[in-house]
Design a protein around this motif. Structure first.
Motif, PDB file in Angstrom:
ATOM      1  N   ARG A   1      40.371   7.625  -7.505  1.00 35.92           N
ATOM      2  CA  ARG A   1      40.452   8.075  -6.192  1.00 35.92           C
ATOM      3  C   ARG A   1      41.178   9.265  -5.972  1.00 35.92           C
ATOM      4  NH1 ARG A   1      42.168   2.167  -5.696  1.00 35.92           N
ATOM      5  NH2 ARG A   1      40.133   1.271  -4.939  1.00 35.92           N
TER       6      ARG A   1
ATOM      7  N   CYS B   1      46.220   3.239 -11.422  1.00 35.73           N
ATOM      8  CA  CYS B   1      45.278   2.648 -10.594  1.00 35.73           C
ATOM      9  C   CYS B   1      46.211   2.660  -9.197  1.00 35.73           C
ATOM     10  CB  CYS B   1      44.719   1.434 -10.876  1.00 35.73           C
ATOM     11  SG  CYS B   1      43.311   0.864  -9.805  1.00 35.73           S
TER      12      CYS B   1
ATOM     13  N   SER C   1      45.839   2.829  -4.685  1.00 37.59           N
ATOM     14  CA  SER C   1      45.070   2.822  -3.507  1.00 37.59           C
ATOM     15  C   SER C   1      44.831   3.864  -2.707  1.00 37.59           C
ATOM     16  CB  SER C   1      45.347   1.446  -2.738  1.00 37.59           C
ATOM     17  OG  SER C   1      46.634   1.879  -2.028  1.00 37.59           O
ATOM     18  N   ARG C   2      43.830   4.359  -2.145  1.00 38.59           N
ATOM     19  CA  ARG C   2      43.661   5.366  -1.460  1.00 38.59           C
ATOM     20  C   ARG C   2      44.796   5.682  -0.391  1.00 38.59           C
ATOM     21  NH1 ARG C   2      39.267   8.419  -1.580  1.00 38.59           N
ATOM     22  NH2 ARG C   2      37.878   6.734  -2.136  1.00 38.59           N
TER      23      ARG C   2
ATOM     24  N   GLU D   1      46.303  -2.447  -9.889  1.00 37.72           N
ATOM     25  CA  GLU D   1      46.446  -1.262  -8.773  1.00 37.72           C
ATOM     26  C   GLU D   1      47.580  -1.483  -8.020  1.00 37.72           C
ATOM     27  OE1 GLU D   1      42.951  -0.280  -5.939  1.00 37.72           O
ATOM     28  OE2 GLU D   1      44.293  -1.695  -4.676  1.00 37.72           O
TER      29      GLU D   1
ATOM     30  N   ASN E   1      48.931  -1.076  -4.622  1.00 40.27           N
ATOM     31  CA  ASN E   1      48.507  -0.913  -3.484  1.00 40.27           C
ATOM     32  C   ASN E   1      49.617  -0.888  -2.100  1.00 40.27           C
ATOM     33  OD1 ASN E   1      49.285  -3.753  -3.397  1.00 40.27           O
ATOM     34  ND2 ASN E   1      47.088  -4.361  -4.002  1.00 40.27           N
TER      35      ASN E   1
END
Length: 405
Positions: free
Chosen positions: A44, A199, A201-202, A244, A246
């Protein structure tokens, strides 16, 4: 002269992020001036870019593509590809199309970046010819060489790296930056690339880069000029093996946030320390504002004043210039009787005039240092802001007078 800036620290490789360097001879034969960065599949990418309305062609393209499946970042120095109109956009696209053909991805998976002289056509053929060399050089441990490859008027490469442990896994954050003049990032000729193998999230990544840039790159200024090309990118490859992130919560997120902020702060301050012609690294700390913007307005008024910056270069404690800048900063209903101003630990002005305890010898001793803090207490509220800047020397004028020769 870089102030307090020495050799690069250890720059830890980031899993899933490779860098390759080549020489295209854009300004000088043999100079490293093209850098290709490759992101692992699934990475990302987030970033912040200049607010200058005359932003460069590669900035426009990067904004369009940043939210997609980015696999490569392509940087050239020596030519900004700014102020080049439709031809500049076409040329920037051509470089990414040629790279895409070599690595078998689509052009929209490549982000272009340029830095250097404004208004000159991008030498596409030279850049394209250097791409195979850069691709052959791709390695995860090439951060130091890439830091050199993105330099323009910088005298030293700039980089920082942090690692932390979470659930027995080592997570890495490493970054490099370039810039020495035309520096007042306002996101945000400054470039910054920071990568992590976490990792993320965008959405979380974009919020993280915006926050970190605001606390670091958006708090530095050398000459008050916001470049046409400023970009700061944060890449998360997701290769460390942890779950991730997030949400902006939890231990892993907070550990990552601190590591990212540390790297951003170090590479941003390195730009100031290597400011064109700089002989002083200056911290302007404004406390007691009724609003954060009041503190920033006062801080930038002081940091941008040519009279203050030249006094800093001369090691002259001409404190009246500081008072004048605070006074014209535009803070409404400013009560000067509540303001105290300090040079280092020395109170130079209080209650609207010279501090009773102040002597010229005290001020001169502080101003003779390479690293100086100007602290301003507004006495209006609870907010504080800090800005980092430089002095203004003969060398700055010389560098920028001769920049295109």
């Amino acid at each position: 002269m870089a102030v307090g800036l020495g050799p690069l620290p250890t720059l830890h490789p980031v899993k899933g992020f490779e860098l390759g360097i080549a020489s295209a001879g854009i300004k000088r034969p043999g100079r490293k001036d093209v850098v290709v960065m490759r992101c692992a599949e699934g990475s990302r990418v987030a970033g912040v870019t200049t607010t200058n309305a005359f932003c460069a062609a590669p900035v426009l393209i990067t904004r369009e593509r940043m939210a997609g499946n980015v696999r490569y970042l392509l940087t050239n120095t020596g030519n900004a590809n700014a102020g080049t109109g439709a031809d500049g956009l076409a040329n920037a696209r051509r470089t990414t199309e040629n790279l895409a053909a070599l690595v078998e991805v689509t052009p929209d998976q490549i982000l272009p970046f340029s830095t250097g002289v404004i208004g000159e056509p991008l030498p596409v053929d030279k850049i394209v010819a250097a791409l195979p060399q850069a691709l052959a050089d791709l390695r995860e441990d090439n951060w130091a060489q890439a830091a050199e490859g993105i330099m323009t008027t910088d005298t030293l490469p700039k980089g920082a790296s942090r690692q932390f442990e979470f659930d027995g896994v080592t997570v890495t954050v490493t970054g490099i930056s370039k810039g020495a003049g035309m520096i007042r990032p306002n996101m945000a000729t400054m470039l910054g690339y920071i990568a992590t193998d976490a990792c993320v999230s965008r959405d979380v990544l974009q919020a993280l880069v915006a926050d970190a840039a605001n606390k670091s790159f958006n708090r530095i200024t050398i000459d008050g000029d916001t470049s046409t090309n400023d970009c700061c990118m944060l890449i998360a490859t997701g290769q460390c093996g942890l779950p991730e992130i997030n949400a902006a919560a939890g231990e892993q997120f907070h550990l990552l946030k601190q590591a990212v902020l540390d790297v951003f702060m170090e590479v941003a301050q390195a730009i100031v320390r290597d400011g064109e012609g700089a002989t002083k690294f200056v911290t302007v700390q404004v406390n007691g504002g009724g609003k954060p913007q009041e503190c920033l307005d006062v801080g930038y008024a002081v940091a941008h004043s040519p009279l203050i910056k030249t006094a800093l270069f001369a090691s002259d404690p001409n404190w009246g210039r500081i008072l004048a800048a605070v006074g014209y900063a535009g803070v409404p209903q400013l009560d000067v009787s509540k303001i105290d101003v300090f040079l280092g630990e020395v109170c130079i002005a209080s209650q609207g005039g010279r501090a009773a305890s102040y002597t010229e010898e005290q001020g001169s001793a502080v101003m003779a240092r390479e690293e100086i803090t100007i602290r301003i207490e507004l006495g209006r509220g609870e907010f504080s802001e800090t800005i980092w800047t430089t002095d203004l020397s003969h060398e700055y004028v010389k560098i920028n007078a001769e920049y295109r020769t």
